[in-house]
Design a protein around this motif. Sequence first.
Motif, PDB file in Angstrom:
ATOM      1  N   THR A 157      16.760   2.115  -0.208  1.00 58.89           N
ATOM      2  CA  THR A 157      17.433   0.836   0.249  1.00 58.89           C
ATOM      3  C   THR A 157      16.600   0.379   1.935  1.00 58.89           C
ATOM      4  N   ASN A 158      16.113   1.347   2.442  1.00 59.96           N
ATOM      5  CA  ASN A 158      15.479   0.836   3.825  1.00 59.96           C
ATOM      6  C   ASN A 158      14.326   0.252   3.440  1.00 59.96           C
ATOM      7  N   LEU A 159      13.665   0.787   2.334  1.00 59.80           N
ATOM      8  CA  LEU A 159      12.095   0.177   2.331  1.00 59.80           C
ATOM      9  C   LEU A 159      12.224  -1.300   1.470  1.00 59.80           C
ATOM     10  N   ILE A 160      13.378  -1.288   0.453  1.00 58.03           N
ATOM     11  CA  ILE A 160      13.433  -2.753  -0.065  1.00 58.03           C
ATOM     12  C   ILE A 160      13.942  -3.865   0.872  1.00 58.03           C
ATOM     13  N   ASP A 161      14.763  -3.338   1.734  1.00 56.32           N
ATOM     14  CA  ASP A 161      15.689  -4.140   2.734  1.00 56.32           C
ATOM     15  C   ASP A 161      14.478  -4.520   3.799  1.00 56.32           C
ATOM     16  N   ASN A 162      13.637  -3.670   4.335  1.00 56.94           N
ATOM     17  CA  ASN A 162      12.401  -4.015   5.190  1.00 56.94           C
ATOM     18  C   ASN A 162      11.594  -4.978   4.407  1.00 56.94           C
ATOM     19  N   ALA A 163      11.168  -4.833   3.138  1.00 59.98           N
ATOM     20  CA  ALA A 163      10.300  -5.824   2.301  1.00 59.98           C
ATOM     21  C   ALA A 163      10.764  -7.176   2.312  1.00 59.98           C
ATOM     22  N   MET A 164      12.284  -7.131   1.949  1.00 63.65           N
ATOM     23  CA  MET A 164      12.869  -8.300   2.093  1.00 63.65           C
ATOM     24  C   MET A 164      13.047  -9.195   3.406  1.00 63.65           C
ATOM     25  N   LYS A 165      13.127  -8.441   4.420  1.00 63.10           N
ATOM     26  CA  LYS A 165      13.607  -8.896   5.594  1.00 63.10           C
ATOM     27  C   LYS A 165      11.964  -9.334   6.413  1.00 63.10           C
ATOM     28  N   TYR A 166      11.091  -8.696   6.389  1.00 64.59           N
ATOM     29  CA  TYR A 166       9.848  -9.055   6.939  1.00 64.59           C
ATOM     30  C   TYR A 166       8.962  -9.930   5.806  1.00 64.59           C
ATOM     31  N   GLY A 167       9.133  -9.826   4.356  1.00 69.81           N
ATOM     32  CA  GLY A 167       8.563 -10.644   3.684  1.00 69.81           C
ATOM     33  C   GLY A 167       9.121 -12.095   3.751  1.00 69.81           C
ATOM     34  N   GLY A 168      10.400 -12.392   4.038  1.00 77.84           N
ATOM     35  CA  GLY A 168      10.804 -13.615   4.249  1.00 77.84           C
ATOM     36  C   GLY A 168      11.116 -14.558   2.896  1.00 77.84           C
ATOM     37  N   ALA A 169      11.999 -15.506   3.279  1.00 75.12           N
ATOM     38  CA  ALA A 169      12.389 -16.380   2.236  1.00 75.12           C
ATOM     39  C   ALA A 169      11.406 -17.023   1.574  1.00 75.12           C
ATOM     40  N   GLY A 170      11.425 -16.977  -0.037  1.00 76.90           N
ATOM     41  CA  GLY A 170      10.336 -17.548  -0.692  1.00 76.90           C
ATOM     42  C   GLY A 170       9.262 -16.416  -1.035  1.00 76.90           C
ATOM     43  N   GLY A 171       9.372 -15.243  -0.673  1.00 73.19           N
ATOM     44  CA  GLY A 171       8.397 -14.034  -0.657  1.00 73.19           C
ATOM     45  C   GLY A 171       8.712 -13.515  -2.106  1.00 73.19           C
ATOM     46  N   THR A 172       7.878 -12.473  -2.405  1.00 68.61           N
ATOM     47  CA  THR A 172       8.093 -11.821  -3.620  1.00 68.61           C
ATOM     48  C   THR A 172       8.132 -10.161  -3.190  1.00 68.61           C
ATOM     49  N   VAL A 173       8.947  -9.552  -3.958  1.00 69.44           N
ATOM     50  CA  VAL A 173       9.023  -7.923  -3.563  1.00 69.44           C
ATOM     51  C   VAL A 173       8.828  -7.303  -4.884  1.00 69.44           C
ATOM     52  N   ARG A 174       7.956  -6.381  -5.018  1.00 74.17           N
ATOM     53  CA  ARG A 174       7.652  -5.946  -6.278  1.00 74.17           C
ATOM     54  C   ARG A 174       8.057  -4.344  -6.076  1.00 74.17           C
ATOM     55  N   VAL A 175       8.720  -3.851  -7.372  1.00 74.28           N
ATOM     56  CA  VAL A 175       8.999  -2.373  -7.102  1.00 74.28           C
ATOM     57  C   VAL A 175       8.483  -1.640  -8.354  1.00 74.28           C
ATOM     58  N   GLU A 176       7.432  -0.728  -8.218  1.00 73.09           N
ATOM     59  CA  GLU A 176       6.735  -0.179  -9.606  1.00 73.09           C
ATOM     60  C   GLU A 176       6.494   1.074  -9.363  1.00 73.09           C
ATOM     61  N   ARG A 177       6.050   1.667 -10.418  1.00 71.10           N
ATOM     62  CA  ARG A 177       5.437   2.911 -10.420  1.00 71.10           C
ATOM     63  C   ARG A 177       4.031   2.871  -9.916  1.00 71.10           C
ATOM     64  N   ALA A 178       3.695   3.899  -9.021  1.00 77.22           N
ATOM     65  CA  ALA A 178       2.362   3.959  -8.396  1.00 77.22           C
ATOM     66  C   ALA A 178       1.537   5.157  -9.247  1.00 77.22           C
ATOM     67  N   ARG A 179      -0.065   4.844  -9.212  1.00 82.85           N
ATOM     68  CA  ARG A 179      -0.827   5.886  -9.922  1.00 82.85           C
ATOM     69  C   ARG A 179      -1.030   6.924  -8.849  1.00 82.85           C
ATOM     70  N   PRO A 180      -0.810   8.242  -9.265  1.00 82.01           N
ATOM     71  CA  PRO A 180      -1.162   9.354  -8.284  1.00 82.01           C
ATOM     72  C   PRO A 180      -2.528   9.367  -7.927  1.00 82.01           C
ATOM     73  N   GLY A 181      -3.498   9.181  -8.739  1.00 77.42           N
ATOM     74  CA  GLY A 181      -4.849   9.274  -8.442  1.00 77.42           C
ATOM     75  C   GLY A 181      -5.332  10.751  -8.009  1.00 77.42           C
ATOM     76  N   LYS A 182      -6.338  10.881  -7.260  1.00 77.00           N
ATOM     77  CA  LYS A 182      -6.890  12.226  -6.973  1.00 77.00           C
ATOM     78  C   LYS A 182      -6.221  12.542  -5.727  1.00 77.00           C
ATOM     79  N   ALA A 183      -5.557  11.572  -4.592  1.00 76.98           N
ATOM     80  CA  ALA A 183      -4.930  12.078  -3.440  1.00 76.98           C
ATOM     81  C   ALA A 183      -3.492  12.508  -3.546  1.00 76.98           C
ATOM     82  N   ASN A 184      -3.010  12.316  -4.659  1.00 77.63           N
ATOM     83  CA  ASN A 184      -1.636  12.908  -4.842  1.00 77.63           C
ATOM     84  C   ASN A 184      -1.344  13.482  -6.312  1.00 77.63           C
ATOM     85  N   PRO A 185      -2.288  14.502  -6.497  1.00 75.67           N
ATOM     86  CA  PRO A 185      -1.913  15.335  -7.856  1.00 75.67           C
ATOM     87  C   PRO A 185      -0.430  15.795  -7.953  1.00 75.67           C
ATOM     88  N   GLY A 186      -0.063  15.701  -9.155  1.00 75.62           N
ATOM     89  CA  GLY A 186       1.186  16.517  -9.180  1.00 75.62           C
ATOM     90  C   GLY A 186       2.449  15.861  -8.598  1.00 75.62           C
TER      91      GLY A 186
END
Length: 276
Positions: A157-186
């Motif tokens: 809620t806090n992150l999507i709310d911020n994205a909408m708040k600071y992105g502003g009207a007419g903007g796009t907000v995407r919520v999606e799965r991130a690929r872990p890569g080497k930095a975040n195994p498991g």
Amino acid sequence: ARIALLPSGGAFGTEPLALVQINDRTEARRTEQMRSDFIANASHELRTPLASVIGYIETLQNHARDDPEARERFLGIMAREAGRMQRLVDDLMSLGRIEMTEHLRPSEVRSLEDIAAETAAALMPMAVRGQIDLQVALEAGGSPVICDPDQLTQVFTNLIDNAMKYGGAGGTVRVERARPGKANPGRFGIAITDSGPGIEREHIPRLTERFYRVSVTSSRNKGGTGLGLAIVKHILNRHEGRLEITSSQGKGSTFTVWLPSAEGKKLRRAAAAHAM
Ligand code: ADP
């Protein structure tokens, strides 16, 4: 205190003892300083809207009572300021509650993608009102994690709310799965990307501090309390997770939530129990 780093007696005589004491005191003083800064900040944040409400009540009582136009305007400002105080008190209470549970292990297995998708769905009417294109690309039942679902709902809620708040009207907000890569195994990750103004690099490491804002005026105008990301950080700490922030000036920002997979965590817990 950095006791473990000290040499054990010998050639140093009594020096290590003195050092332990100094480090202990420095640590205690820093904690004490942080606590009093926090109380001073919280009081200041509450006092500003409170002073404004009291000021307008006095003006209404003294002059504006018979001026319908001024009365409406002042009541509007008072409602806005009272709303700000309410959000601040709610966030302070949340932060207190989260700190109290920080030492307890979350225990429910839930899909991280489901929690993110449900949260985004609940915020859809707000996106429509704010003319924001809220896009959700998640797989039902994906990314099982051990968690406190209510707390993770608050994170998204806090992150999507911020994205909408600071992105502003007419903007796009995407919520999606991130690929872990080497930095975040498991780990499983959910990324929230906005098309807003972005954040200058020097601010990024400080965004999760309580009451830290890039622009106090912009945060206030958008109804912010300065506590949203501090709440996110505390919840993720409890989940052994982390928040990654990347941003590109003029293009937007991505806030990614990383949590250990339920499978990996269960295996680690079992291994730890076995070793005991
Ligand atoms: P606030 O209530 O001020 O939004 P937060 O703790 O949620 O408090 O965020 C802290 C600060 O981080 C904000 O004041 C803002 O300056 C910055 N920030 C957070 N999210 C974004 C974003 N998506 N785009 C740009 N800036 C952001």
